[in-house]
Write an enzyme that holds these catalytic residues in place. Structure first.
Site, PDB file in Angstrom:
ATOM      1  N   LYS A 106       0.856  -1.191   0.000  1.00 25.47           N
ATOM      2  CA  LYS A 106       0.000   0.000   0.000  1.00 25.47           C
ATOM      3  C   LYS A 106       0.888   1.236   0.000  1.00 25.47           C
ATOM      4  CE  LYS A 106      -4.400   0.791   2.372  1.00 25.47           C
ATOM      5  NZ  LYS A 106      -5.065   0.653   3.680  1.00 25.47           N
TER       6      LYS A 106
HETATM    7  O1  G3P Z   1      -8.665   1.564   4.557  1.00 26.45           O
HETATM    8  C1  G3P Z   1      -8.623   2.913   4.945  1.00 26.45           C
HETATM    9  C2  G3P Z   1      -9.513   3.120   6.113  1.00 26.45           C
HETATM   10  O2  G3P Z   1      -9.023   2.357   7.167  1.00 26.45           O
HETATM   11  C3  G3P Z   1      -9.692   4.490   6.604  1.00 26.45           C
HETATM   12  O3  G3P Z   1     -10.832   4.469   7.388  1.00 26.45           O
HETATM   13  O4  G3P Z   1     -12.398   5.229   9.107  1.00 26.45           O
HETATM   14  O5  G3P Z   1      -9.940   5.730   9.326  1.00 26.45           O
HETATM   15  O6  G3P Z   1     -11.321   6.885   7.610  1.00 26.45           O
HETATM   16  P1  G3P Z   1     -11.128   5.650   8.406  1.00 26.45           P
END
Ligand code: G3P
Length: 218
Positions: free
Chosen positions: A83
């Protein structure tokens, strides 16, 4: 649509995988931090549970170090997806690493133009963040619609649209309606997709009536 789980929690991953609900896993530095464990150990364990792609994120921001880190991460297992962030150096690293035969997930995508460049760089996956766009008053699902429409205009693009930053069951539905290839969903949200009060009510009624028949299936 494929389902990935967005976590580094091995117990959750094992349970969901055993239920046949997982096509892959995404992790990031924040998710690894939550486990308090060593990233190589955790990612290695996850790769042993899930056959599909398992994203592990580089920590460097410059091209050369991203390459070194990406190659090191790829040594963990064949299903590791490297990633990288959607930056100039990240796109450059994406091109080199995919050229070497690695899967690359370009993360932190917040615009259709960024997604176009990720495809140009040969990304295996592009990760637009729905929830974080909603957080700033925009409609995250519209970005998924835009990227789908744009990618479909160019059949040569084979980058898979991976909707990320999913916070609610509604985000999953919106991503599916917008044509995402994959959603990566936190375990609690994934489990929440199963729930419906009418299912619970209906099941209680069936069980109660079955008891009244005095019958047994086994
Ligand atoms: O895969 C990316 C994701 O984990 C981000 O999620 O909820 O931290 O915006 P969030």
């Amino acid at each position: 649509m494929q389902f990935f789980v967005d976590t580094a929690d091995v117990a959750e991953i094992r349970d969901l995988a055993e239920a046949g609900l997982l096509d892959g896993v995404t992790t990031n530095p924040s998710l690894v931090m939550k486990t308090g464990r060593d990233m190589f150990e955790v990612v290695g364990e996850i790769c042993g549970i899930v056959d599909g792609p398992v994203s592990a994120e580089v920590a460097a921001t410059d091209y050369e170090t991203m390459l070194k880190e990406g190659r090191r991460l790829a040594e963990i297992a064949d299903n590791v997806t490297i990633k990288v962030p959607l930056t100039f150096d990240g796109l450059k690293a994406c091109r080199t690493l995919t050229g070497e035969g690695h899967m690359v997930n370009v993360t932190l995508c917040f615009s259709a133009n960024q997604a176009l460049l990720a495809a140009k760089a040969g990304a295996t996956f592009i990760s637009p963040f729905i929830g974080r766009l909603d957080d700033i008053g925009l409609k995250g699902s519209e970005l998924i619609e835009e990227i789908r429409a744009i990618y479909d205009n160019y059949p040569a693009i084979d980058t898979q649209l991976l909707a990320a930053s999913i916070r609610t069951p509604n985000h999953v539905k919106e991503a599916a309606l917008a044509g995402a290839d994959i959603v990566t969903v936190p375990p609690a949200v994934l489990r929440g997709l199963i729930d419906h009060p009418l299912t619970d009510k209906g099941l209680a009624a069936f069980l109660s009536d079955w008891k009244k028949t005095g019958q047994s299936i086994l």
